[in-house]
Design an enzyme around this catalytic site. Structure first.
Site, mmCIF file in Angstrom:
data_model
loop_
_atom_site.group_PDB
_atom_site.id
_atom_site.type_symbol
_atom_site.label_atom_id
_atom_site.label_comp_id
_atom_site.label_asym_id
_atom_site.label_seq_id
_atom_site.Cartn_x
_atom_site.Cartn_y
_atom_site.Cartn_z
ATOM 1 N N THR A 12 0.817 -1.210 0.000
ATOM 2 C CA THR A 12 0.000 0.000 0.000
ATOM 3 C C THR A 12 0.850 1.260 0.000
ATOM 4 O OG1 THR A 12 -1.808 -1.138 1.123
ATOM 5 C CG2 THR A 12 -1.789 1.254 1.277
ATOM 6 N N THR A 96 1.305 -4.028 4.350
ATOM 7 C CA THR A 96 0.941 -4.389 5.729
ATOM 8 C C THR A 96 0.247 -5.742 5.860
ATOM 9 O OG1 THR A 96 -1.111 -3.120 5.510
ATOM 10 C CG2 THR A 96 0.793 -1.996 6.494
ATOM 11 N N ASP A 97 -0.373 -6.236 4.790
ATOM 12 C CA ASP A 97 -1.132 -7.490 4.900
ATOM 13 C C ASP A 97 -0.275 -8.661 5.365
ATOM 14 O OD1 ASP A 97 -3.396 -6.166 4.095
ATOM 15 O OD2 ASP A 97 -3.404 -6.982 2.059
#
Length: 138
Positions: A12, A96-97
């Site tokens: 992201t 971040t996932d």
């Protein structure tokens, strides 16, 4: 002055809006251009490859982190090991996932590092007005 290898992997933090949602498209150079305040800390020069604070920018892959797999972890380890003697530390911009999975994998694959290996990301892309990316990357 410390030399830091900046490794961008997508996520992201490096995404732009597309008709299919957010997609990692921002280069390592562009990421760093959003935090000009760090220029006062070091000199940015360009040569055969880009350098930030006297340090190389590396982009081994550019993925949404939900698509990061063990082979990508191996690639990150290879990049760190190839450049380990040349740098004082490493900063990895990551989505971040799966950041926690990557951090855990790297902690097992690179043991007892005397140099810091920092992984950072963001909940919103760096090119937005309201984002945590600029603070996190700084």
């Amino acid at each position: 002055m410390k030399k830091i290898l900046f490794i961008a992997t997508g996520g992201t933090i490096a995404s732009k809006k597309t008709e299919n949602g957010l997609t990692p498209q921002i280069t390592p150079e562009e990421l760093l251009s959003y935090i000009p305040e760090v220029e006062g800390l070091c000199e940015i020069t360009a040569g055969g490859s880009f350098f930030f604070c006297g340090s190389e920018l590396v982009n081994p892959f550019n993925l949404d982190s939900s698509n990061v797999v063990p082979e990508n972890w191996s690639t990150l380890v290879k990049v760190v090991k190839e450049h380990y003697e040349d740098y004082d530390g490493f900063v990895i911009a990551h989505g971040t996932d799966t950041m926690a999975y990557t951090a855990a994998a790297l902690s097992y694959m690179i043991r007892n590092s005397e140099k810091p290996i920092v992984i950072t990301g963001a909940q919103r892309p760096i090119n937005l007005d309201i984002t945590d990316a600029k603070t996190n990357l700084s």
